[in-house]
Design a protein around this motif. Structure first.
Motif, PDB file in Angstrom:
ATOM      1  N   LEU A 114     -58.158 -16.201  68.869  1.00 59.24           N
ATOM      2  CA  LEU A 114     -58.375 -14.924  68.381  1.00 59.24           C
ATOM      3  C   LEU A 114     -57.861 -15.303  66.722  1.00 59.24           C
ATOM      4  CD1 LEU A 114     -57.183 -12.454  70.719  1.00 59.24           C
ATOM      5  CD2 LEU A 114     -59.721 -13.145  70.242  1.00 59.24           C
ATOM      6  N   CYS A 115     -56.893 -16.263  66.491  1.00 55.94           N
ATOM      7  CA  CYS A 115     -56.205 -16.318  65.231  1.00 55.94           C
ATOM      8  C   CYS A 115     -57.156 -17.229  64.288  1.00 55.94           C
ATOM      9  CB  CYS A 115     -54.994 -17.062  65.474  1.00 55.94           C
ATOM     10  SG  CYS A 115     -53.842 -16.099  66.549  1.00 55.94           S
ATOM     11  N   ALA A 116     -57.757 -18.309  64.808  1.00 58.55           N
ATOM     12  CA  ALA A 116     -58.262 -19.212  64.069  1.00 58.55           C
ATOM     13  C   ALA A 116     -59.399 -18.488  62.784  1.00 58.55           C
ATOM     14  CB  ALA A 116     -59.090 -20.304  65.014  1.00 58.55           C
ATOM     15  N   PRO A 117     -60.217 -17.514  63.143  1.00 55.99           N
ATOM     16  CA  PRO A 117     -61.006 -16.968  62.064  1.00 55.99           C
ATOM     17  C   PRO A 117     -60.190 -16.363  60.738  1.00 55.99           C
ATOM     18  CG  PRO A 117     -61.987 -16.189  64.571  1.00 55.99           C
ATOM     19  CD  PRO A 117     -60.429 -16.949  64.562  1.00 55.99           C
ATOM     20  N   VAL A 118     -58.920 -15.989  61.002  1.00 55.01           N
ATOM     21  CA  VAL A 118     -58.425 -15.416  59.916  1.00 55.01           C
ATOM     22  C   VAL A 118     -57.116 -16.749  59.185  1.00 55.01           C
ATOM     23  CG1 VAL A 118     -58.703 -13.290  60.487  1.00 55.01           C
ATOM     24  CG2 VAL A 118     -56.498 -14.204  61.608  1.00 55.01           C
ATOM     25  N   CYS A 119     -57.238 -17.857  59.839  1.00 52.65           N
ATOM     26  CA  CYS A 119     -56.418 -18.854  59.516  1.00 52.65           C
ATOM     27  C   CYS A 119     -57.280 -19.554  58.443  1.00 52.65           C
ATOM     28  CB  CYS A 119     -55.982 -19.971  60.553  1.00 52.65           C
ATOM     29  SG  CYS A 119     -54.771 -19.003  61.637  1.00 52.65           S
ATOM     30  N   LYS A 120     -56.432 -20.471  57.765  1.00 51.18           N
ATOM     31  CA  LYS A 120     -57.068 -21.108  56.551  1.00 51.18           C
ATOM     32  C   LYS A 120     -57.666 -22.374  57.151  1.00 51.18           C
ATOM     33  CE  LYS A 120     -57.357 -22.509  52.251  1.00 51.18           C
ATOM     34  NZ  LYS A 120     -58.419 -21.502  51.595  1.00 51.18           N
ATOM     35  N   GLY A 121     -56.975 -22.992  58.325  1.00 49.70           N
ATOM     36  CA  GLY A 121     -57.777 -24.060  59.378  1.00 49.70           C
ATOM     37  C   GLY A 121     -57.022 -24.179  60.610  1.00 49.70           C
ATOM     38  N   GLN A 122     -57.544 -25.119  61.203  1.00 46.95           N
ATOM     39  CA  GLN A 122     -56.951 -25.442  62.691  1.00 46.95           C
ATOM     40  C   GLN A 122     -56.902 -27.051  62.685  1.00 46.95           C
ATOM     41  OE1 GLN A 122     -59.259 -25.275  66.236  1.00 46.95           O
ATOM     42  NE2 GLN A 122     -58.097 -23.372  66.810  1.00 46.95           N
ATOM     43  N   ILE A 123     -55.743 -27.264  63.338  1.00 42.50           N
ATOM     44  CA  ILE A 123     -55.481 -28.748  63.841  1.00 42.50           C
ATOM     45  C   ILE A 123     -55.122 -28.729  65.387  1.00 42.50           C
ATOM     46  CG2 ILE A 123     -54.304 -30.797  63.393  1.00 42.50           C
ATOM     47  CD1 ILE A 123     -53.849 -29.680  60.545  1.00 42.50           C
ATOM     48  N   SER A 124     -55.877 -29.467  66.181  1.00 41.62           N
ATOM     49  CA  SER A 124     -55.650 -29.314  67.611  1.00 41.62           C
ATOM     50  C   SER A 124     -55.842 -30.707  68.451  1.00 41.62           C
ATOM     51  CB  SER A 124     -56.718 -28.431  67.977  1.00 41.62           C
ATOM     52  OG  SER A 124     -56.622 -28.237  69.546  1.00 41.62           O
ATOM     53  N   GLY A 125     -54.719 -31.148  69.021  1.00 42.18           N
ATOM     54  CA  GLY A 125     -55.350 -32.329  69.965  1.00 42.18           C
ATOM     55  C   GLY A 125     -54.431 -33.518  69.644  1.00 42.18           C
ATOM     56  N   PHE A 126     -53.793 -33.840  68.685  1.00 42.26           N
ATOM     57  CA  PHE A 126     -52.975 -34.727  68.206  1.00 42.26           C
ATOM     58  C   PHE A 126     -51.359 -34.924  68.699  1.00 42.26           C
ATOM     59  CE2 PHE A 126     -56.417 -34.029  65.369  1.00 42.26           C
ATOM     60  CZ  PHE A 126     -57.255 -35.177  65.546  1.00 42.26           C
ATOM     61  N   GLY A 127     -51.147 -34.187  69.653  1.00 41.00           N
ATOM     62  CA  GLY A 127     -49.913 -34.058  70.000  1.00 41.00           C
ATOM     63  C   GLY A 127     -48.772 -33.585  69.027  1.00 41.00           C
ATOM     64  N   ALA A 128     -47.615 -34.188  68.923  1.00 39.41           N
ATOM     65  CA  ALA A 128     -46.616 -33.615  68.007  1.00 39.41           C
ATOM     66  C   ALA A 128     -47.147 -33.986  66.623  1.00 39.41           C
ATOM     67  CB  ALA A 128     -45.253 -34.540  68.127  1.00 39.41           C
ATOM     68  N   PHE A 129     -48.019 -35.124  66.557  1.00 40.99           N
ATOM     69  CA  PHE A 129     -48.428 -35.268  65.061  1.00 40.99           C
ATOM     70  C   PHE A 129     -49.374 -34.310  64.491  1.00 40.99           C
ATOM     71  CE2 PHE A 129     -51.100 -37.933  62.177  1.00 40.99           C
ATOM     72  CZ  PHE A 129     -49.995 -38.478  61.309  1.00 40.99           C
ATOM     73  N   SER A 130     -49.786 -33.111  65.482  1.00 32.81           N
ATOM     74  CA  SER A 130     -50.729 -32.129  64.750  1.00 32.81           C
ATOM     75  C   SER A 130     -49.714 -31.521  63.996  1.00 32.81           C
ATOM     76  CB  SER A 130     -51.126 -31.115  66.000  1.00 32.81           C
ATOM     77  OG  SER A 130     -51.904 -31.701  66.897  1.00 32.81           O
ATOM     78  N   TYR A 131     -48.658 -31.192  63.963  1.00 35.50           N
ATOM     79  CA  TYR A 131     -47.507 -30.678  62.986  1.00 35.50           C
ATOM     80  C   TYR A 131     -47.610 -31.250  61.742  1.00 35.50           C
ATOM     81  CZ  TYR A 131     -45.687 -27.465  66.836  1.00 35.50           C
ATOM     82  OH  TYR A 131     -45.843 -26.851  67.761  1.00 35.50           O
ATOM     83  N   VAL A 132     -47.501 -32.662  61.761  1.00 28.96           N
ATOM     84  CA  VAL A 132     -47.357 -33.359  60.725  1.00 28.96           C
ATOM     85  C   VAL A 132     -48.572 -33.204  59.749  1.00 28.96           C
ATOM     86  CG1 VAL A 132     -47.035 -35.735  59.580  1.00 28.96           C
ATOM     87  CG2 VAL A 132     -45.946 -35.195  61.709  1.00 28.96           C
ATOM     88  N   LEU A 133     -49.745 -33.278  60.420  1.00 30.82           N
ATOM     89  CA  LEU A 133     -51.068 -33.118  59.598  1.00 30.82           C
ATOM     90  C   LEU A 133     -51.280 -31.657  59.200  1.00 30.82           C
ATOM     91  CD1 LEU A 133     -53.501 -34.681  62.504  1.00 30.82           C
ATOM     92  CD2 LEU A 133     -52.871 -35.640  60.233  1.00 30.82           C
ATOM     93  N   ALA A 134     -50.582 -30.747  59.820  1.00 30.79           N
ATOM     94  CA  ALA A 134     -50.609 -29.410  59.267  1.00 30.79           C
ATOM     95  C   ALA A 134     -49.648 -29.402  58.107  1.00 30.79           C
ATOM     96  CB  ALA A 134     -50.018 -28.208  60.175  1.00 30.79           C
ATOM     97  N   LEU A 135     -48.626 -30.003  58.016  1.00 29.29           N
ATOM     98  CA  LEU A 135     -47.549 -29.964  56.976  1.00 29.29           C
ATOM     99  C   LEU A 135     -48.410 -30.548  55.757  1.00 29.29           C
ATOM    100  CD1 LEU A 135     -44.883 -29.437  55.674  1.00 29.29           C
ATOM    101  CD2 LEU A 135     -44.066 -31.489  56.795  1.00 29.29           C
ATOM    102  N   GLU A 136     -49.111 -31.731  56.100  1.00 28.78           N
ATOM    103  CA  GLU A 136     -49.759 -32.454  55.002  1.00 28.78           C
ATOM    104  C   GLU A 136     -50.795 -31.512  54.127  1.00 28.78           C
ATOM    105  OE1 GLU A 136     -49.288 -35.693  53.981  1.00 28.78           O
ATOM    106  OE2 GLU A 136     -48.028 -36.638  55.673  1.00 28.78           O
ATOM    107  N   ALA A 137     -51.435 -30.769  55.214  1.00 26.32           N
ATOM    108  CA  ALA A 137     -52.580 -29.806  54.728  1.00 26.32           C
ATOM    109  C   ALA A 137     -51.755 -28.910  53.915  1.00 26.32           C
ATOM    110  CB  ALA A 137     -53.454 -29.327  55.928  1.00 26.32           C
ATOM    111  N   ALA A 138     -50.652 -28.119  54.322  1.00 25.45           N
ATOM    112  CA  ALA A 138     -49.949 -27.011  53.879  1.00 25.45           C
ATOM    113  C   ALA A 138     -49.484 -27.668  52.313  1.00 25.45           C
ATOM    114  CB  ALA A 138     -48.762 -26.705  54.517  1.00 25.45           C
ATOM    115  N   CYS A 139     -49.128 -28.755  52.220  1.00 25.05           N
ATOM    116  CA  CYS A 139     -48.655 -29.320  50.937  1.00 25.05           C
ATOM    117  C   CYS A 139     -49.820 -29.477  49.963  1.00 25.05           C
ATOM    118  CB  CYS A 139     -47.885 -30.532  51.120  1.00 25.05           C
ATOM    119  SG  CYS A 139     -46.144 -29.985  51.631  1.00 25.05           S
ATOM    120  N   ASN A 140     -50.986 -29.479  50.689  1.00 26.09           N
ATOM    121  CA  ASN A 140     -52.066 -29.829  49.622  1.00 26.09           C
ATOM    122  C   ASN A 140     -52.945 -28.564  49.380  1.00 26.09           C
ATOM    123  OD1 ASN A 140     -53.124 -32.731  48.885  1.00 26.09           O
ATOM    124  ND2 ASN A 140     -52.324 -32.950  51.104  1.00 26.09           N
TER     125      ASN A 140
END
Ligand code: DQA
Length: 144
Positions: A114-140
């Motif tokens: 329900l949240c994805a359509p109002v989010c900038k984007g979604q990262i799913s499936g990379f285990g703990a590394f999903s958070y690191v990818l999200a942080l990289e995306a945030a900083c960009n």
């Protein structure tokens, strides 16, 4: 860049909760990995967890005063919470949705966020590394 990382219900149990799905990494391990990466990106990061929907809503509501980006793993609320979706839609702060598991490769009820359509984007499936990818995306993101 100031980043707020929010974790929803049952994520406090990471490491012991269904390790075949979520791995053995604890939430504390994820936080320390993210804090290290945040330092190298010159970002400031605050990391929180709650099992309560209303508390997550409150944190999203107060984010604009203190943070540039929210990274959110809403856990099961991803699939059920209109209140969280509305909070994300209402805030001026861009939100990035993350999941450890690939929610599209699991039970059908997890395929809808329900949240994805109002989010900038979604990262799913990379285990703990999903958070690191999200942080990289945030900083960009170009944020004010
Ligand atoms: C999760 C996926 C959700 O479907 C589940 O309810 C969780 C964790 C993930 O990170 O893979 O609690 O958000």
């Amino acid at each position: 860049m100031k980043v707020l990382v929010l974790n929803g219900p049952n994520l406090n149990l990471l490491g012991q909760r269904e390790p075949e799905v979520y791995g053995k990494t604890t939430l504390a391990d994820i936080e320390s990995m993210l804090q290290t990466r945040a330092k190298s990106l010159s970002a400031k990061l605050e990391f929180r967890q709650s099992n309560h929907e209303g508390e997550l809503v409150g944190w999203i509501q107060s984010a604009p005063d203190q943070f540039n980006v929210v990274i959110l793993n809403a856990g099961a609320y991803t699939h059920t919470s209109v209140a969280l979706r509305d909070a994300i839609a209402a805030t001026s702060v861009p939100t990035i949705e993350v999941h450890l598991s690939n929610i599209y490769a699991r039970e059908e009820f997890r395929h809808k966020s329900l949240c994805a359509p109002v989010c900038k984007g979604q990262i799913s499936g990379f285990g703990a590394f999903s958070y690191v990818l999200a942080l990289e995306a945030a900083c960009n993101l170009k944020v004010t």
